[in-house]
Structures are given as structure tokens and as C-alpha cells.
Design a protein around this motif. Structure first.
Motif, PDB file in Angstrom:
ATOM      1  N   HIS A   4       0.826  -1.198   0.000  1.00 30.87           N
ATOM      2  CA  HIS A   4       0.000   0.000   0.000  1.00 30.87           C
ATOM      3  C   HIS A   4       0.859   1.246   0.000  1.00 30.87           C
ATOM      4  N   ARG A   6       0.982   5.456   0.404  1.00 30.37           N
ATOM      5  CA  ARG A   6       0.266   6.488   1.152  1.00 30.37           C
ATOM      6  C   ARG A   6       0.340   7.783   0.355  1.00 30.37           C
ATOM      7  N   TRP A   7      -0.663   8.615   0.552  1.00 26.57           N
ATOM      8  CA  TRP A   7      -0.636   9.909  -0.111  1.00 26.57           C
ATOM      9  C   TRP A   7       0.620  10.671   0.288  1.00 26.57           C
ATOM     10  N   THR A  76      -2.125   6.490  -6.182  1.00 29.70           N
ATOM     11  CA  THR A  76      -3.310   5.691  -6.447  1.00 29.70           C
ATOM     12  C   THR A  76      -3.629   4.877  -5.205  1.00 29.70           C
ATOM     13  N   ARG A  77      -4.894   4.662  -4.987  1.00 25.72           N
ATOM     14  CA  ARG A  77      -5.286   3.799  -3.882  1.00 25.72           C
ATOM     15  C   ARG A  77      -4.972   2.337  -4.165  1.00 25.72           C
ATOM     16  N   THR A  78      -4.819   1.988  -5.433  1.00 31.50           N
ATOM     17  CA  THR A  78      -4.486   0.609  -5.779  1.00 31.50           C
ATOM     18  C   THR A  78      -3.068   0.308  -5.293  1.00 31.50           C
TER      19      THR A  78
ATOM     20  N   GLU B  27      -4.425   9.113   6.200  1.00 33.81           N
ATOM     21  CA  GLU B  27      -4.751   8.115   5.171  1.00 33.81           C
ATOM     22  C   GLU B  27      -6.239   7.753   5.222  1.00 33.81           C
ATOM     23  N   THR B  31      -9.046   8.522   2.196  1.00 33.64           N
ATOM     24  CA  THR B  31      -9.881   7.451   1.646  1.00 33.64           C
ATOM     25  C   THR B  31     -11.357   7.780   1.783  1.00 33.64           C
ATOM     26  N   HIS B  36     -12.471   8.971  -5.678  1.00 34.71           N
ATOM     27  CA  HIS B  36     -11.591   7.999  -6.325  1.00 34.71           C
ATOM     28  C   HIS B  36     -11.505   8.258  -7.820  1.00 34.71           C
ATOM     29  N   GLU B  40      -9.238   3.200  -9.882  1.00 35.54           N
ATOM     30  CA  GLU B  40      -8.600   2.825  -8.624  1.00 35.54           C
ATOM     31  C   GLU B  40      -9.317   1.645  -7.985  1.00 35.54           C
ATOM     32  N   GLY B  42     -10.442  -0.477  -4.696  1.00 35.88           N
ATOM     33  CA  GLY B  42     -10.791  -0.145  -3.330  1.00 35.88           C
ATOM     34  C   GLY B  42     -12.223   0.326  -3.260  1.00 35.88           C
ATOM     35  N   ASP B  44     -15.480   2.353  -2.827  1.00 34.51           N
ATOM     36  CA  ASP B  44     -15.812   3.728  -3.173  1.00 34.51           C
ATOM     37  C   ASP B  44     -16.778   4.275  -2.121  1.00 34.51           C
TER      38      ASP B  44
END
Lengths: 160, 160, 160, 160
Positions: A4, A6-7, A76-78, B27, B31, B36, B40, B42, B44
Motif C-alpha cells: 500500500h 500512502r498519499w 493511487t489507492r491501488t 490516510e 480514503t 476515487h 482505482e 478499493g 468507493d
């Protein structure tokens, strides 16, 4: 394996910072090599046989690292997909090799150099197994060698 | 929601550092509130309707934060469970409330103050929605208010 | 006191990230309260009388924090000036108060709420002194109280 | 040059983390190569001629890095001394070399491979100068080459 981001891994140029990329590799390496606690959630890797923590009989020491950044990675959250394999196993040391790829929704192949699209990053880390009592390198045991041998492949090749 | 910790979140006392705890909350907040991209992976979230990035019409600015650390959090591969709800919705600002709990293998209830075991942390963040063009706070829209209203609950209560 | 920022303290919005601001406060707090080793370079603060490290008889535990961000802080090589004082001294705890200001070339006044230009940040941290052997709060000693009393001032006042 | 470490650079083993070491090198590199604002405090390096920021005509991209960790670095308020020189200047790229040493109270010699005691770390970074408008590498200018030439020395030699 999926890792994962992180932003906050982004720097002011809005890409995952070059230093933070080593952070992602560190997370992948810890997951792959450090033994899980029995009550931890997550896949239990066959290579994850190193005891850790202050009272463990052995520690690992990062002796060296090399990295090539091939293209910038945005947020990206992916999770990214870190492919991880063992380049060489020495008497007391281990070369861990990595490629960082896009995390595909369909799943994350577990190990080995990627076929297909260019990775974001190619890298390697040399870790030395150290006897906690003496602080000196100790021989890799037969059990460790057996657990790791299956994941040995050609070391990552850098362009430079 | 589940938030992944990193081994590097630990400080020299081998607990998740007090500053890094804000990183986990950041984080979770991103989220929960940032829209999103279509590609991506995850969940929504229904609250995730804020456009972000340098060309977005609005930004958010963190105006204030408060936290109480109730007990130390050690390293585990199991993600922590961050419960997140909205304490108050003002004309241009939003109070996000959090509790950080053990991530239970069985799943992560999505929102609201925890029942049961004490959290590791209780916290709140006040964010202000800012017009990107003027740099000044802008009114929360009816759409935003509608999307967020469902997750409003009593603000987190601090002991001190 | 002067605290050095790093370029990596910036986030993708090119301002010192809200979480990193707590990192700067942590550095200031450690400098002000943890005893120096004899061979360390840097000013030896009269308040820096807490022994630290794994074998020290006491630890400190951060029990809570509060912060208000008044305006964004961009990158500069000039260290920021963190004004730091003690708001209250309890039986086993201490409220440390801070304001973060521009670091003026002419020097850094040592303590007390700023006069003049608005700070970037106002914040406070409650730390508890813990007996390392028992893990429980211990009374602040007379020596500690005497060293810290001189720096007691009115607690930081938050706008909200 | 002196580079300030932070207590938070330590990991759970109480040494400066292997990843954070790259952070210290990044800070040294930015100081040495990015042009200062007129109102910034700190030494104005003769090599610091790269414009930076979102509107600058050129960016730099980190293309690769290599590091060897020779011995662990614990926490100290004394800044470390990062020796920094240029290994090679290519047509659009630059190899920056580093050694990290104890910061001596008496001062910090400015450049070149250390004589004397073993460094904590030896490392190199390859940076590519990129035209911001096109995103493609651009030739290093004569002015840049002239400013940097004086600091060219033999590239850092790694043991492995």
C-alpha cells in the motif's frame, strides 16, 4: 506482493518520492522474510522465517542497496505490486531483488522478474544475518537456505 | 476502515510514533473524503466526493487537530481499524472524528464510535473547504452536506 | 529555538504537511527536555534534564496533543523558530506549549509566547513521566519542578 | 556539509534507518545544487545553480542510487557531516557522490572524499536534468558545467 502506498509518499512534485520508494521495498522485504506472529492477519510467506524483535537470536543488517527509477509513480489507492526474489545467497548474506509494477486488479503474482510492461523501479538490497549476542555475521542455516532456495533467480540486471 | 501500518511507523521505543498516528488518520481521511479515480481499486465511499489535485476547483485545508493517546500500539501486519465519523458540519468546515482500534480478522465495521474495547487513540480534525481560485473558504454545497449528513454523530469526547 | 525543516516535509501541495508539523514540534521538545550527552554539540538547555533511552529510569509518554494551523508554511532553508514554554505542571504530567514562527536571521529568542506577527501554528502536547520499571506514571521530582518552573507561562490559547 | 538528523530518523533498532539515510543525502543534495532564494539563511553554495519549483524551466529526476552502509549511526544532536562531490558529469546527467561522517565540533570541511576514519555510509545518486516543458532530458549547460567542474573527483568506490 501488494504494497500500500500512502498519499504522503508523494513529494512536492506529486510523485512517490525517490526515498519513499525504498520504504515500499522495506515493507515488502519485512513481509517476505520476517516471521509472522500467530495472531497476525495476512499471508504467511514460506520465506518468512527470520525471527525479529529485540529478544530474537538473530538480526538482519542492511549492508547495501541499489535502485534504478524507470518512470515516475503517481498516487493511487491501488496497491503497487512488488515482485521480489532472491538473487544470490552467500554464507551470511542475501541479495533481495525487486521490481515495482502497477498493481493489477486481477491479482498479484507472487515472485520473479516481471514479464511485460516496464517496472517503475528495479532494485536490490543486500542483507546480512547477524548474531544478536555477538553483533557479528552468522552463517545462514540449512533451514533458511532450504526455505529461500526455491525463490532464487538471476539477480536483477541494472542498465547502468 | 482498515489502515495499513508500516514497520517504519515505529519509533525507537518500538511503538507507533505519536506523530505517525496522525499519518494513519490522514490516510483514513483521504480514503473517506477524496473522490476515487475510476480505475482505482478499493471501496468507493459515499462520502468521498471531494475533488482533489492541483487542477481541482476546491482544496481542503487542515485547520486544527486534537488527539488523545490511550495506550501504545505495537507493530502488526494486521491493519488497524480506524472508525471515522463526522462530528459537526459548519458552513465551510467539517469536524472529522476518529477512533483507532485493533483490526479484527472478521472485518471492519465502517463508521461510528466504537462499542467495546478501548481505542488506542481518539482524535478529531477540522478541515476547511477552500476555493482553489481564490484561496478562501467556500460554502459546503448541498450535495456535500447530503452525502455527509448520514455520517454525522456526536463529536468525539476527550477526557481532558 | 531554531528547528530545521526538510524539503521532504512538504506534501504534494508544496506546504509543510500538517502531520510533519508535529514532527518539528517533536524535535523541539526533545531538544528542550531530553538531557544531552556530554559530547553532543548544541546548546544545553536548562530544562533538558530528562534521561532517555532504553536503560533510563524514566520515560515520557505523549498523552495528548492539540494544534491550530493559522497559515501554510512553504519550504525555506532558514530554520523555523519554535517558541516553546510550559503551560502547566501537574503531579506526573507537563503541558508543553508551542508557536511556530519565521526564523529571523537576527536570532531566535528562546522562550515564551511570540509578540508580533501571527505564528504558522499554535500547539500543545501533554507528556506524562513514566517509571520505566513499572510502566506507571511517577511524580515529577522537586529538581524537575525547579528546572521547569521558570519557563511556566499562561497555556497557549486556541481560537476554537 | 552539516546535515541535521532527527530523533525520528531512528527505527525500532535505535539506529538511523537505512531508508532515512537516503533522506539525509537528499537534504545535502538539495542544499548543494538548488539555487537559494535571496532571503534564505545559510551558505550559498557555488554549485547551487539549479532553479527549482513548479515554474522553473528545468527539473531534476533521480535516475538511480547506490549505497553501502558501513556501520550503524545512532542518535546525536550533533549534525552529521555529509561530504559531497561530483563523480561524473554526462551530457544530461550528473553522478553525485557522498560519504556520511561524524560531525566534528571543529567544523565541516566542504567537499571531497574523506581522509581518516571510516564513513557510516558511501553512496551515489545519478540525477538527470529535465526540460520542464517537454519532460525530456536536456543538455547540461556550459554555465552548469563550469560551476560543477571544480567539484569533480574520482567516483565513490564501493566495496561490492
Amino acid at each position: 506482493m501488494p504494497v500500500h502506498t500512502r498519499w504522503s509518499d508523494l513529494d512536492a512534485y506529486q510523485h512517490v518520492n525517490n526515498v519513499e520508494m525504498f520504504r515500499l521495498l522495506e515493507e515488502a522485504r519485512i513481509t517476505a522474510f520476517w516471521r509472522h506472529s500467530p495472531d497476525e492477519v495476512g499471508e504467511d510467506w514460506p520465506t518468512a522465517i527470520l525471527e525479529t524483535g529485540p529478544h530474537a537470536p538473530s538480526h538482519t543488517f542492511v549492508a547495501g542497496q541499489q535502485i534504478e527509477y524507470l518512470r515516475p509513480l503517481g498516487f493511487t489507492r491501488t496497491p503497487v505490486r512488488v515482485e521480489l526474489w532472491i538473487g544470490t545467497i552467500g554464507s551470511a548474506s542475501l541479495q533481495v531483488c525487486y521490481e515495482v509494477h502497477d498493481g493489477a486488479p486481477g491479482g498479484f503474482p507472487r515472485t520473479g522478474p516481471a514479464s511485460g510492461a516496464d517496472p517503475y523501479v528495479r532494485a536490490s538490497t543486500t542483507i546480512v544475518v547477524v548474531d544478536a549476542a555477538t553483533g557479528r555475521p552468522r552463517r545462514i542455516t540449512d533451514d533458511e537456505r532450504a526455505a529461500w532456495h526455491e525463490f532464487e533467480e538471476a539477480p536483477v540486471a541494472f542498465r547502468r
